[in-house]
Design a protein around this motif. Structure first.
Motif, mmCIF file in Angstrom:
data_model
loop_
_atom_site.group_PDB
_atom_site.id
_atom_site.type_symbol
_atom_site.label_atom_id
_atom_site.label_comp_id
_atom_site.label_asym_id
_atom_site.label_seq_id
_atom_site.Cartn_x
_atom_site.Cartn_y
_atom_site.Cartn_z
ATOM 1 N N UNK A 181 0.813 -1.227 0.000
ATOM 2 C CA UNK A 181 0.000 0.000 0.000
ATOM 3 C C UNK A 181 0.839 1.266 0.000
ATOM 4 N N UNK A 182 1.901 1.294 0.790
ATOM 5 C CA UNK A 182 2.711 2.505 0.876
ATOM 6 C C UNK A 182 3.426 2.780 -0.453
ATOM 7 N N UNK A 183 3.817 1.717 -1.118
ATOM 8 C CA UNK A 183 4.460 1.834 -2.440
ATOM 9 C C UNK A 183 3.470 2.377 -3.471
ATOM 10 N N UNK A 184 2.241 1.878 -3.421
ATOM 11 C CA UNK A 184 1.219 2.344 -4.361
ATOM 12 C C UNK A 184 0.919 3.829 -4.168
ATOM 13 N N UNK A 185 0.834 4.254 -2.903
ATOM 14 C CA UNK A 185 0.556 5.670 -2.624
ATOM 15 C C UNK A 185 1.733 6.533 -3.049
ATOM 16 N N UNK A 186 2.941 6.059 -2.816
ATOM 17 C CA UNK A 186 4.134 6.790 -3.277
ATOM 18 C C UNK A 186 4.080 6.998 -4.784
ATOM 19 N N UNK A 187 3.740 5.946 -5.517
ATOM 20 C CA UNK A 187 3.670 6.043 -6.977
ATOM 21 C C UNK A 187 2.567 6.999 -7.421
ATOM 22 N N UNK A 188 1.487 7.040 -6.650
ATOM 23 C CA UNK A 188 0.408 7.979 -6.942
ATOM 24 C C UNK A 188 0.886 9.418 -6.769
ATOM 25 N N UNK A 189 1.653 9.668 -5.724
ATOM 26 C CA UNK A 189 2.227 11.003 -5.518
ATOM 27 C C UNK A 189 3.161 11.381 -6.673
ATOM 28 N N UNK A 190 3.938 10.416 -7.140
ATOM 29 C CA UNK A 190 4.839 10.674 -8.270
ATOM 30 C C UNK A 190 4.033 11.054 -9.506
ATOM 31 N N UNK A 191 2.963 10.311 -9.761
ATOM 32 C CA UNK A 191 2.100 10.604 -10.916
ATOM 33 C C UNK A 191 1.495 11.998 -10.823
ATOM 34 N N UNK A 192 1.212 12.433 -9.580
ATOM 35 C CA UNK A 192 0.601 13.746 -9.359
ATOM 36 C C UNK A 192 1.635 14.859 -9.208
ATOM 37 N N UNK A 193 2.909 14.509 -9.465
ATOM 38 C CA UNK A 193 4.019 15.480 -9.378
ATOM 39 C C UNK A 193 4.219 16.019 -7.955
ATOM 40 N N UNK A 194 3.798 15.253 -6.971
ATOM 41 C CA UNK A 194 4.021 15.639 -5.574
ATOM 42 C C UNK A 194 5.283 14.915 -5.087
ATOM 43 N N UNK A 195 6.401 15.365 -5.591
ATOM 44 C CA UNK A 195 7.664 14.656 -5.437
ATOM 45 C C UNK A 195 8.116 14.535 -3.987
ATOM 46 N N UNK A 196 7.988 15.616 -3.223
ATOM 47 C CA UNK A 196 8.477 15.565 -1.848
ATOM 48 C C UNK A 196 7.641 14.605 -0.999
ATOM 49 N N UNK A 197 6.331 14.596 -1.207
ATOM 50 C CA UNK A 197 5.485 13.636 -0.498
ATOM 51 C C UNK A 197 5.886 12.202 -0.853
ATOM 52 N N UNK A 198 6.178 11.974 -2.133
ATOM 53 C CA UNK A 198 6.612 10.649 -2.574
ATOM 54 C C UNK A 198 7.921 10.259 -1.898
ATOM 55 N N UNK A 199 8.824 11.227 -1.796
ATOM 56 C CA UNK A 199 10.118 10.986 -1.159
ATOM 57 C C UNK A 199 9.944 10.633 0.315
#
Length: 200
Positions: A97-115
């Motif tokens: 789940x955490x990986x999926x949400x990280x990838x969602x942040x990347x798709x949404x250009x929310x890079x720092x949240x993904x990091x």
């Protein structure tokens, strides 16, 4: 024997993983709030699980053989297990789940949240294997035994390709761990290891 269901992601460990040096790096309030919000999110997303097996071992000529016939070929593991009579094999994961949400942040250009989420996942996986190790250590201490450090496929001359047989023997699929074509674990935030036991 082990219970990893109540893992807490340490805030200080997350900051260190993100590159913020304690007492040396000043974090502005906005960044601090963002980190803590995503730490809370990560805590809700992780689903720590572990699978554990152990067996008596013999060590000879760079080959470690468990009592049921499973073998590991590595001079580094031979050195690690010198004097050991038993070995634990363990794999842990915090889920997908955490990986999926990280990838969602990347798709949404929310890079720092993904990091932040990626770092939190790494810290959570390390915390999970560390807590499992301490629980095994506490159990073995009662019997007058000590543990070696943990050692994972891909370290030293224990070939990463050995991960496949190791995880199959361990039954890591029971907690949802699989391998990709490069012998890397899925979910990403998973750890496998071997730990030796010797008499004190």
């Amino acid at each position: 024997m082990i219970n990893v269901s109540a893992i807490q992601i340490p805030y200080k460990a997350l900051l260190a993983r993100l590159g913020y040096l304690q007492a040396k790096t000043k974090i502005d309030k906005k960044t601090e709030i963002l980190i803590k919000e995503n730490l809370d999110l990560a805590q809700k997303l992780i689903k720590p699980k572990a699978v554990l097996a152990f067996d008596n071992i013999t060590v000879k000529n760079g080959i470690i053989e468990l009592e049921d016939g499973f073998k590991i070929e590595s001079s580094d593991i031979t050195k690690l297990l010198d004097g050991c009579f038993k070995a634990y094999c363990i794999a842990v994961t915090i889920g997908q789940a955490i990986e999926n949400k990280r990838n969602s942040f990347i798709d949404d250009k929310e890079t720092f949240k993904a990091l932040i989420l990626d770092a939190a996942g790494s810290v959570a996986a390390e915390e999970t294997i560390s807590i499992a190790y301490r629980q095994i250590e506490d159990f073995e201490k009662k019997n007058g035994n000590v543990l070696t450090k943990r050692y994972s496929p891909g370290y030293g001359n224990w070939k990463l390709e050995s991960q496949k047989d190791f995880l199959n023997w361990l039954g890591a699929d029971k907690i949802g761990i699989t391998l990709n074509d490069f012998f890397l674990m899925r979910p990403e935030k998973s750890v496998s290891a071997l730990i030796g036991v010797k008499r004190q």
